[in-house]
Write an enzyme that holds these catalytic residues in place. Sequence first.
Site, short mmCIF file in Angstrom:
data_model
loop_
_atom_site.label_atom_id
_atom_site.label_comp_id
_atom_site.label_asym_id
_atom_site.label_seq_id
_atom_site.Cartn_x
_atom_site.Cartn_y
_atom_site.Cartn_z
N GLU A 1 91.44 50.32 -48.90
CA GLU A 1 91.27 49.23 -49.87
C GLU A 1 90.48 48.08 -49.26
O GLU A 1 89.92 47.26 -49.97
CB GLU A 1 92.65 48.66 -50.29
CG GLU A 1 93.53 49.63 -51.05
CD GLU A 1 94.98 49.14 -51.12
OE1 GLU A 1 95.27 47.97 -50.78
OE2 GLU A 1 95.85 49.96 -51.50
N ASP B 1 103.45 52.68 -33.40
CA ASP B 1 104.45 52.99 -32.38
C ASP B 1 105.30 54.20 -32.79
O ASP B 1 105.72 54.31 -33.95
CB ASP B 1 105.36 51.76 -32.24
CG ASP B 1 106.29 51.84 -31.05
OD1 ASP B 1 105.78 51.96 -29.92
OD2 ASP B 1 107.52 51.77 -31.24
O1 TEU Z 1 107.16 54.03 -26.74
C1 TEU Z 1 107.42 55.27 -27.36
C2 TEU Z 1 108.15 56.18 -26.53
O2 TEU Z 1 108.70 55.80 -25.56
C3 TEU Z 1 108.27 57.53 -27.04
O3 TEU Z 1 107.13 57.91 -27.70
C4 TEU Z 1 108.72 58.50 -25.98
O4 TEU Z 1 108.04 58.34 -24.78
C5 TEU Z 1 108.61 59.92 -26.38
O5 TEU Z 1 108.92 60.08 -27.69
C6 TEU Z 1 109.53 60.76 -25.54
O6 TEU Z 1 109.43 62.08 -25.88
C7 TEU Z 1 106.97 53.03 -27.66
C8 TEU Z 1 106.51 51.77 -26.98
O7 TEU Z 1 105.26 52.00 -26.37
C9 TEU Z 1 107.56 51.34 -26.03
O8 TEU Z 1 107.18 50.22 -25.28
C10 TEU Z 1 108.81 51.04 -26.82
O9 TEU Z 1 109.86 50.73 -25.95
C11 TEU Z 1 109.23 52.23 -27.68
O10 TEU Z 1 108.14 52.76 -28.40
C12 TEU Z 1 110.24 51.79 -28.71
O11 TEU Z 1 109.64 51.00 -29.68
#
Ligand code: TEU
Length: 573
Positions: free
Chosen positions: A276, A210
């Site tokens: 690993e 993420d």
């Molecule tokens: O989403 C990531 C996200 O929202 C970012 O990458 C964003 O869109 C970008 O950086 C803007 O420029 C993830 C998950 O998929 C989402 O569901 C979560 O809410 C978020 O991270 C926070 O963990």
Amino acid sequence: MTLTHEPFGTTEWWRTAVIYQVYPRSFADGNGDGIGDLPGITARLDHLAALGVDAVWLSPFYRSPQKDAGYDVADYRDIDPLFGTLADADAMIARAHDLGLRVIVDLVPNHTSSEHEWFRAALAAGPGSPERDRYLFRDGQGAGGELPPNNWQSVFGGPAWTRIDDGQWYLHLFDSSQPDLDWTNPQVRAEFEDVLRFWLRRGVDGFRVDVAHGLVKAEGLPDWHGTVEMAGSTDPSTTDPGAPEDGQTEASTNGPMFDQDGVHEIYRSWRAVLDEFDPPGERHTRALVAEAWVEPLSRLARYVRDDEMQQAFNFSFLTTLWDAAAYRATITESLRTLDAVGAPATWVLSNHDVVRHPSRLGLPVPGTKTNGIFAHETQPDEALGLRRGRAATLFMLALPGSAYLYQGEELGLPEHTALPDDVREDPAYFRTGHAEAGRDGCRVPLPWAAGEPAFGFSPTGRTWLPQPTSWAPYAADAQAGVPGSTLELYRSALALRREHALGAGGLEWVAGYSDDVVAFRVFPADGGAGVLVLANLGTTAVPLPEGADALLASTDLPGDETLPADVTVWLRA
Ligand code: TEU
Ligand code: CA
């Protein structure tokens, strides 16, 4: 004809896999509380095996206060009681493996939940303590420190800093319940390497990482005047009129909080941890997938160099508007830049953060509005959107590399665009002061059985978000075995993709069609003829080649040797 991409042949599984995203709270509810759970998933994995996908990726199921639907993790080594237990996770992984499905879990390393024991300890320990140094605590600006340390905004809206009682501020690129970790701290690095091993020992085949572009921030946390937002910006009314015409928009992801060079060292160390777990004589059997909203594609390719991750989501493809030239450009550029580092291209149209692609494609400017649609806004044309959505999926599934499907797209589900505001849960809706509808509309529980309460999602009929009453015809049992249904289209496409080894194929563009037609041939490494793919993104029918032998079409062909508008066909090449 231009050869754009040489066939890879079949090597590591992740190079060609079709990976199905399960969003646990909305897939299937085993215990009737209205929220999907691990036993519910396990019981329905045979649906995914029958669909013909290679792997599942599950959004987070870890212990979490659920302020951001589980992307706020309080304990990375335990399952939230909402979803079940570690034993349920083990059973789910075992069942998936029995069915021949690989399992990818979601790792959230940019931030923890504010209820994580580290953050509680940081609050208790006070300024200057080693406990605070695992996060990004800073003193404020102004005489009394009453102003935030810099001007950064949260991706969900509002300031990226929250002040605590003793006067210090902490950084959160997302919700205030999601404090960012300080990845320059060796304890943070060691902790996550251990978390990787914890899940690798339980048998997982990989991790979706993420916000992979966010872990390292620029030295000194300098002010920045760009904008951050979910899913970039693809609404022409809000993008720079001077933006390139290839469907790619000005990056909103190039600030000092994103895509810093330091992130790559982290992924190299993770690669070594995954290695690993390779059986003797095998290489890269476990995969890392970057969720990195990084543009241009040449920057994204840096995440998938041989000693880093295996795949990165191709959001340039997801945000391409409904335009044949734009798709040709994005596909060519994706294959070119990823081939250059030896990584597979990936393709994705929908996920849990964006409006479902049939609904985006049913809007007056098809493909816009990734960030939610309110009932009072222009509504998508449901039938047209589905027709285009099926056409888009069919050309996506022919492309060489790996493809991602989001749960429910195999049913052709539209976005829920009429959710009452009082049931919304997405923090982006609240933090933007209700300016953005947010992501709840793509997260509605799945319809499994047309005639049952909650369309079979839950034995009690409860659902954490309401399902539209109009969803009965979309239910899985209403489509299974029905020729022409979206479910059968996906099943046929995945079976043919496997039969013709399309994921491992080469691609060449084919000339001689109208500019509005995306026309390419995909061919297997063994030199077979392969498949000719024609997608008509224009407004009028175009002639099919003489003697065309259709393997599959996204909508029934009229039988007059033409390809109607908004239809894709696979022909024997
Ligand atoms: O989403 C990531 C996200 O929202 C970012 O990458 C964003 O869109 C970008 O950086 C803007 O420029 C993830 C998950 O998929 C989402 O569901 C979560 O809410 C978020 O991270 C926070 O963990
Ligand atoms: Ca449940």
